[in-house]
Design an enzyme around this catalytic site. Structure first.
Site, PDB file in Angstrom:
ATOM      1  N   LYS A 154       0.878  -1.167   0.000  1.00 16.41           N
ATOM      2  CA  LYS A 154       0.000   0.000   0.000  1.00 16.41           C
ATOM      3  C   LYS A 154       0.911   1.211   0.000  1.00 16.41           C
ATOM      4  CE  LYS A 154      -3.078   2.705   2.876  1.00 16.41           C
ATOM      5  NZ  LYS A 154      -3.966   2.782   4.034  1.00 16.41           N
ATOM      6  N   ALA A 162      -9.617   5.122   3.328  1.00 14.05           N
ATOM      7  CA  ALA A 162      -9.485   6.249   4.256  1.00 14.05           C
ATOM      8  C   ALA A 162     -10.728   7.141   4.274  1.00 14.05           C
ATOM      9  CB  ALA A 162      -8.272   7.110   3.940  1.00 14.05           C
ATOM     10  N   GLY A 163     -11.006   7.625   5.469  1.00 15.65           N
ATOM     11  CA  GLY A 163     -12.048   8.622   5.663  1.00 15.65           C
ATOM     12  C   GLY A 163     -13.408   8.064   6.026  1.00 15.65           C
ATOM     13  N   ASN A 219      -9.801   1.684   9.146  1.00 15.44           N
ATOM     14  CA  ASN A 219      -9.134   1.323  10.395  1.00 15.44           C
ATOM     15  C   ASN A 219      -9.780   2.049  11.572  1.00 15.44           C
ATOM     16  OD1 ASN A 219      -5.603   0.846  11.264  1.00 15.44           O
ATOM     17  ND2 ASN A 219      -7.358   0.885  12.600  1.00 15.44           N
ATOM     18  N   THR A 220      -9.658   3.385  11.573  1.00 17.31           N
ATOM     19  CA  THR A 220     -10.071   4.165  12.734  1.00 17.31           C
ATOM     20  C   THR A 220     -11.538   3.968  13.087  1.00 17.31           C
ATOM     21  OG1 THR A 220      -8.468   5.813  11.982  1.00 17.31           O
ATOM     22  CG2 THR A 220      -9.934   6.469  13.759  1.00 17.31           C
TER      23      THR A 220
END
Lengths: 90, 253
Positions: free
Chosen positions: B93, B181-182, B203-204
């Protein structure tokens, strides 16, 4: 991490040469910390630092050093050795 | 089904391994998510790397190492080479960050690094923006997967530019696309899949939820729902109402 050894690779203090910290050896930087190693190669330094069998990847002065090349890769005064391990990531 | 460098994925979820309350919660979240891919990184050895790696191996998922935090092509290339040896995979990545506030990719460094790495046999998953021309350059450089952001990393804002993502899908019918992401909520994942994307990477949103295991399952369900909807050929939206109940036969009252 600043120390008196790595500015342009020049040794700037007498204590930096020889056995100032009781170990002698070549002054290099390992993961940003000043260290002294008796070994003259990347493979030898890893062994000496306790990473002989660890799952790590190495770079010397910003260039990748494959595991197979570590034994043949000589260390010089002031070299920056990076020893990286698996870590959490996103 | 589009394949990721020849690999079919069982699940359209790719999940990060960072920021969980504990390794046990991370493992449980992975199991609940059914994720097919785990992203990992490499950092200075400080102990703990081996234990972490043992857990990841136990998950039995494909590993996608990242070059997170790299700010130039040279740094990213060296990191990728180290990752390939450490994780024994050609997958990478590729992150080349160009702005610290938004963690927006540096398009120029990204293309430069992608060219070098593809030339060395890496299978590059570039973390990119939804910019169509940049996407073309990445494909020209040898990338066979594209991973546009939904929103800045860790922001949880969802899909900031659905139009741009839809345009990418239309422009690259044969390239697997991943929103990376996001994402903050499961409906963001569903939306990405409804747009015809092949996977989502997050992830988050899972790791920092109050209950990461429940949130992992919620994302899995949403991604699956979105994928199913995309295959079912959604109706076209329209501005005017159209009665769904037949008008013919209505009583004169």
């Amino acid at each position: 991490m600043k120390n008196d050894l790595t500015d342009g690779g020049a040794v700037t203090s007498a204590a930096a040469i020889g056995t100032g910290d009781g170990t002698g050896g070549l002054p290099i930087e390992v993961n940003g910390e000043p260290r002294r190693v008796a070994a003259g190669t990347v493979a030898g330094a890893l062994e000496e630092l306790g990473w002989g069998t660890a799952r790590v990847a190495t770079a010397l002065n910003g260039e990748f050093v494959p595991a197979a090349a570590r034994a043949g890769r000589a260390l010089a005064r002031g070299d920056r050795l990076e020893v990286l391990a698996p870590m959490q990531g996103g | 089904m589009r394949s990721f460098y020849g690999q079919q994925l069982d699940s359209p979820l790719m999940l990060g391994t960072a920021q969980y309350p504990s390794p046990a919660v991370m493992e449980a979240a992975f199991r609940a998510s059914g994720a097919s891919v785990a992203t990992v990184s490499l950092r200075r050895e400080q102990g703990g790397g081996q234990a972490f790696w043992d857990i990841v191996r136990r998950l039995g998922v494909r590993v996608l190492p990242n070059t997170a935090g790299c700010h130039g092509a040279r740094e990213a290339i060296t990191t990728a080479r180290m990752a390939r040896e450490l994780f024994r995979t050609d997958w990478i990545k590729l992150e080349v960050i160009g702005d610290d506030d938004t963690l927006q990719p540096d398009p120029f460094g990204l293309v430069e690094a992608a060219e070098v790495l593809a030339g060395e046999g890496f299978q590059v998953f570039p973390y990119t923006t939804e910019d169509l021309v940049l996407a073309r350059r990445l494909v020209d450089a040898g990338c066979r997967v594209l991973m546009p952001w939904g929103a800045p990393i860790g922001s949880g804002l969802g899909l900031n530019n659905p139009y741009g993502l839809r345009a990418l899908r239309a422009a690259f019918p044969d390239i697997p696309l991943v929103v990376d992401a996001g994402l903050g909520l499961p409906n963001h994942a569903a939306r990405a899949m409804e747009l015809g994307f092949d996977a989502v990477l997050l992830n988050t949103a899972v790791a920092q939820a109050g209950d990461p295991v429940a949130m992992a399952e919620a994302f899995a369900l949403a991604a699956r729902a979105g994928a199913l909807a995309a295959r079912a050929d959604p109706m076209a939206p329209r501005d005017m109402a159209v009665p769904s109940t037949p008008v013919i036969g209505k009583a004169w009252l």
